[in-house]
Design an enzyme around this catalytic site. Structure first.
Site, PDB file in Angstrom:
ATOM      1  N   LYS A 145       0.845  -1.209   0.000  1.00 38.41           N
ATOM      2  CA  LYS A 145       0.000   0.000   0.000  1.00 38.41           C
ATOM      3  C   LYS A 145       0.872   1.249   0.000  1.00 38.41           C
ATOM      4  CE  LYS A 145      -1.889   2.502   3.223  1.00 38.41           C
ATOM      5  NZ  LYS A 145      -2.498   2.931   4.479  1.00 38.41           N
ATOM      6  N   ASP A 202      -6.463   0.749   0.624  1.00 41.50           N
ATOM      7  CA  ASP A 202      -6.583   1.142   2.030  1.00 41.50           C
ATOM      8  C   ASP A 202      -7.961   0.701   2.528  1.00 41.50           C
ATOM      9  OD1 ASP A 202      -8.410   2.901   0.996  1.00 41.50           O
ATOM     10  OD2 ASP A 202      -7.724   4.604   2.190  1.00 41.50           O
TER      11      ASP A 202
END
Ligand code: SF4
Length: 224
Positions: free
Chosen positions: A133, A152
């Site tokens: 991420k 996310d």
């Protein structure tokens, strides 16, 4: 007059057309979606992204200006002891782990990458505290490189609501999104979905009546 619902797509062509329509409507709703973490360069964005784990971007943006004024360079961070850095980032939560990650990241960038934040996924993943991420945020926003899709908490939830994945594991969700979304939209799509999650598609009681995706959304927890 009531809005007409589109029938749920069945064929591969219908599913592809629906995804194109989702992208078109996201462009319409969030034409200028960008990363909400304030930064001036790739290093600052990396720091902000590490700090944003389990913390709001708003809180991170309150902490980082003072942090970069106090420690302006990567070398400054690399020379710190965790207990010296911890009080500066305490309000972002998990500050002990984050202090270790930031100092480790600075040391790795100095020792392995000649003091420059690397520009490939493989290299980014060697940095302490940078999982996919974080790497996708930095590579996409700081370098304009679409190496994957940022997953996310908002992307995780909304990708499922929009039937773009059935998975809950972020790595599997990312693989589904990579297959479904054209690569030239990967960076923008993440920003748009994150904005959508903050403004309308809330975890609890999404504001579906105000959502321009409502007629092509089949989420079980829709509120209209
Ligand atoms: S209709 Fe509701 S659940 Fe579906 S994307 Fe919009 S806000 Fe989210």
């Amino acid at each position: 007059m009531a809005k007409r619902k589109a029938p749920r797509p069945r064929t591969a062509a219908q599913k592809k057309a629906r995804i194109q329509e989702i992208l078109r409507r996201l462009d319409e709703a969030y034409p200028h979606a960008v990363c909400a973490l304030q930064h001036k360069d790739a290093w600052q964005l990396l720091v902000a992204t590490i700090l944003s784990a389990q913390c709001t971007d708003k809180r991170v943006n309150m902490v980082t200006p003072g942090l970069f004024e106090k420690y302006p360079t990567i070398r400054d961070f690399a020379s710190l002891r965790p207990e010296v850095l911890e009080p500066d980032i305490r309000s972002t939560g998990f500050f002990r782990n984050k202090a270790r990650s930031l100092i480790g990241a600075a040391k790795t960038i100095l020792s392995e990458f000649k003091g420059r934040v690397p520009e490939t996924m493989e290299e980014m993943l060697r940095i302490p505290g940078a999982a996919r991420k974080t790497a996708n945020v930095v590579l996409g926003t700081a370098f304009g490189k679409a190496t994957g899709v940022v997953v996310d908490t908002h992307v995780q939830r909304i990708a499922r609501r929009l039937d773009l994945t059935l998975h809950e594991d972020p790595r599997k969700i990312e693989q589904d999104l990579i297959k479904a979304i054209p690569q030239e939209k990967w960076i923008e799509f993440s920003h748009q979905i994150i904005h959508h999650g903050r403004q309308k598609c809330f975890a609890r009681r999404p504001a579906c009546a105000q959502c321009n995706l409502e007629t092509i959304c089949y989420a079980k927890d829709k509120t209209v």
